[in-house]
Write a protein that holds these residues in place. Structure first.
Motif, PDB file in Angstrom:
ATOM      1  N   SER A 115       0.858  -1.189   0.000  1.00  0.00           N
ATOM      2  CA  SER A 115       0.000   0.000   0.000  1.00  0.00           C
ATOM      3  C   SER A 115       0.890   1.233   0.000  1.00  0.00           C
ATOM      4  CB  SER A 115      -0.903   0.033   1.236  1.00  0.00           C
ATOM      5  OG  SER A 115      -1.851  -1.011   1.223  1.00  0.00           O
ATOM      6  N   VAL A 129       0.723   5.206   0.663  1.00  0.00           N
ATOM      7  CA  VAL A 129      -0.092   6.262   1.252  1.00  0.00           C
ATOM      8  C   VAL A 129       0.532   7.606   0.894  1.00  0.00           C
ATOM      9  CG1 VAL A 129      -0.940   7.277   3.397  1.00  0.00           C
ATOM     10  CG2 VAL A 129      -0.869   4.786   3.137  1.00  0.00           C
ATOM     11  N   TRP A 142      -0.630  -4.142  -5.652  1.00  0.00           N
ATOM     12  CA  TRP A 142      -0.481  -2.879  -4.940  1.00  0.00           C
ATOM     13  C   TRP A 142      -1.738  -2.036  -5.004  1.00  0.00           C
ATOM     14  CZ3 TRP A 142      -0.619   1.967  -7.460  1.00  0.00           C
ATOM     15  CH2 TRP A 142      -0.633   1.927  -8.858  1.00  0.00           C
ATOM     16  N   ILE A 178      -3.229   5.007  -1.964  1.00  0.00           N
ATOM     17  CA  ILE A 178      -4.276   5.760  -1.274  1.00  0.00           C
ATOM     18  C   ILE A 178      -3.836   7.224  -1.210  1.00  0.00           C
ATOM     19  CG2 ILE A 178      -5.641   5.972   0.824  1.00  0.00           C
ATOM     20  CD1 ILE A 178      -4.824   3.044   1.437  1.00  0.00           C
ATOM     21  N   GLY A 186      -4.808   7.609   5.672  1.00  0.00           N
ATOM     22  CA  GLY A 186      -4.288   6.661   4.698  1.00  0.00           C
ATOM     23  C   GLY A 186      -3.855   5.353   5.334  1.00  0.00           C
ATOM     24  N   LEU A 187      -3.152   5.441   6.470  1.00  0.00           N
ATOM     25  CA  LEU A 187      -2.665   4.227   7.136  1.00  0.00           C
ATOM     26  C   LEU A 187      -3.818   3.371   7.640  1.00  0.00           C
ATOM     27  CD1 LEU A 187       0.313   5.743   9.179  1.00  0.00           C
ATOM     28  CD2 LEU A 187       0.478   4.262   7.164  1.00  0.00           C
ATOM     29  N   ALA A 204      -5.092   1.387   4.672  1.00  0.00           N
ATOM     30  CA  ALA A 204      -4.142   0.579   3.905  1.00  0.00           C
ATOM     31  C   ALA A 204      -4.381  -0.910   4.164  1.00  0.00           C
ATOM     32  CB  ALA A 204      -2.718   0.963   4.281  1.00  0.00           C
ATOM     33  N   ILE A 221       3.701  -1.109   3.856  1.00  0.00           N
ATOM     34  CA  ILE A 221       3.110   0.208   3.618  1.00  0.00           C
ATOM     35  C   ILE A 221       4.227   1.216   3.408  1.00  0.00           C
ATOM     36  CG2 ILE A 221       1.609   2.006   4.552  1.00  0.00           C
ATOM     37  CD1 ILE A 221       0.390  -0.182   6.376  1.00  0.00           C
ATOM     38  N   THR A 231       4.864   5.351   2.936  1.00  0.00           N
ATOM     39  CA  THR A 231       4.274   6.685   3.061  1.00  0.00           C
ATOM     40  C   THR A 231       5.134   7.693   2.316  1.00  0.00           C
ATOM     41  OG1 THR A 231       5.473   7.151   5.125  1.00  0.00           O
ATOM     42  CG2 THR A 231       3.302   6.118   5.312  1.00  0.00           C
ATOM     43  N   ARG A 240       3.123  -3.871   8.289  1.00  0.00           N
ATOM     44  CA  ARG A 240       1.832  -3.629   8.922  1.00  0.00           C
ATOM     45  C   ARG A 240       1.892  -3.880  10.432  1.00  0.00           C
ATOM     46  NH1 ARG A 240      -3.477  -3.320   8.105  1.00  0.00           N
ATOM     47  NH2 ARG A 240      -3.198  -3.169   5.870  1.00  0.00           N
TER      48      ARG A 240
END
Length: 300
Positions: free
Chosen positions: A4, A6, A32, A35, A77-78, A81, A86, A88, A157
């Motif tokens: 993900s 973000v 993938w 966001i 966003g997190l 996700a 993840i 950022t 995560r």
């Protein structure tokens, strides 16, 4: 889902198309999602993101009702996700999506891949306060990394989920996650010049430093109070001894000069302490009131 991305954006109408294209190219062949969190943009950013969403199912979009700040946007966003890993990043193209695979590779070994900006292209007025804040965070978190302010990072995560309740209310998401004891490795990432200049004015940087002290330093008011008492006592003793010696030798004690300097010094220190107390009380008020971090206008 594997990855993900973000991305927090604010008035980035001219950059989101290129940013999306480069993210997609860097993740080609992976499972993938991206966001994009629109933090109350007043230009055509959301319209551009809607068009991207309509043609690419990998893209999700969250739009705030107004500007709430980078860290609440990061939380939005997190919290949404779905990836096991993840990443950022900011949406102003200072972070180069081509570095994403390097962050993901590092996450095979550690919980957090901490971006470290190389050849940083900010003015001294921006980098010098950043070094001070980094030094404070290293001391308070006891994590020896060099760039806490870099928003371009990778997380497993499992490192993010325990801290979601505090992310957004506490600035410096990376410092907050690292303070929980997860493993970290720094990754050098490219850093381009901001197209519209830094959004951090000197006033905002001072407030940020106060937030760091109030948020990461245990019992800051007590520590500062003790230090203030010791320093002022020693200074008053030294000035008193000097004054007595001067009075005896010269028969003329310069009282007004020393009194004025002492008053100014004490007032200056009290001003900083009051500012710190104000930051702490503001944080307590926000937590007690339980106000939402943000309100959402639309979600795609």
């Amino acid at each position: 889902m594997d990855v993900s991305i973000v991305v927090t954006v604010l008035n980035e109408e001219r950059s989101v198309e290129e940013l999306h294209r480069r993210i997609a190219a860097s993740l080609d062949g992976r499972d993938w999602e991206a966001i994009f969190v629109d933090d109350g943009s007043t230009d055509g950013t959301f319209a551009a993101l809607r068009a991207i969403h309509d043609r690419d199912p990998h893209v999700r979009v969250v739009r705030f009702k107004r500007n709430f700040g980078q860290h609440p946007a990061m939380h939005a966003g997190l919290a949404r996700a779905r990836g096991d890993r993840i990443v950022t990043m900011d949406g102003d193209l200072q972070n180069e999506p081509e570095d994403i695979p390097r962050l993901l590779e590092t996450l095979d070994r550690v919980d957090v891949a901490s971006g470290r900006r190389v050849a940083r292209r900010d003015s001294p007025g921006r980098t010098l306060p950043s070094r001070l804040i980094n030094g404070l965070l290293r001391s308070f978190t006891r994590v020896d990394i060099s760039d806490f302010g870099c928003a371009f990072n990778g997380y497993r995560r499992s490192a993010i989920e325990p801290m979601l309740g505090a992310i957004g209310r506490q600035k410096f998401t990376k410092a907050l996650v690292l303070s929980s004891g997860v493993s970290v490795e720094e990754v050098e990432v490219s850093h381009a010049t901001a197209a519209h200049g830094s959004r951090y004015s000197p006033f905002r940087l001072v407030r940020l430093a106060l937030h760091v002290v109030a948020g990461f330093w245990p019992q800051p008011v007590q520590w500062i109070g003790v230090t203030l008492g010791v320093v002022c006592t020693l200074a008053a003793t030294a000035v008193g001894v000097y004054g007595v010696g001067y009075w005896i030798s010269q028969s003329n004690f310069p009282g007004p000069l020393f009194a004025g300097a002492g008053i100014v010094l004490v007032l200056g220190i009290q001003g900083f302490v009051l500012a710190l107390i104000g930051e702490s009380l503001g944080r307590i008020q926000r937590d007690v009131e339980g106000r939402p971090l943000y309100t959402i206008e639309e979600e795609l």
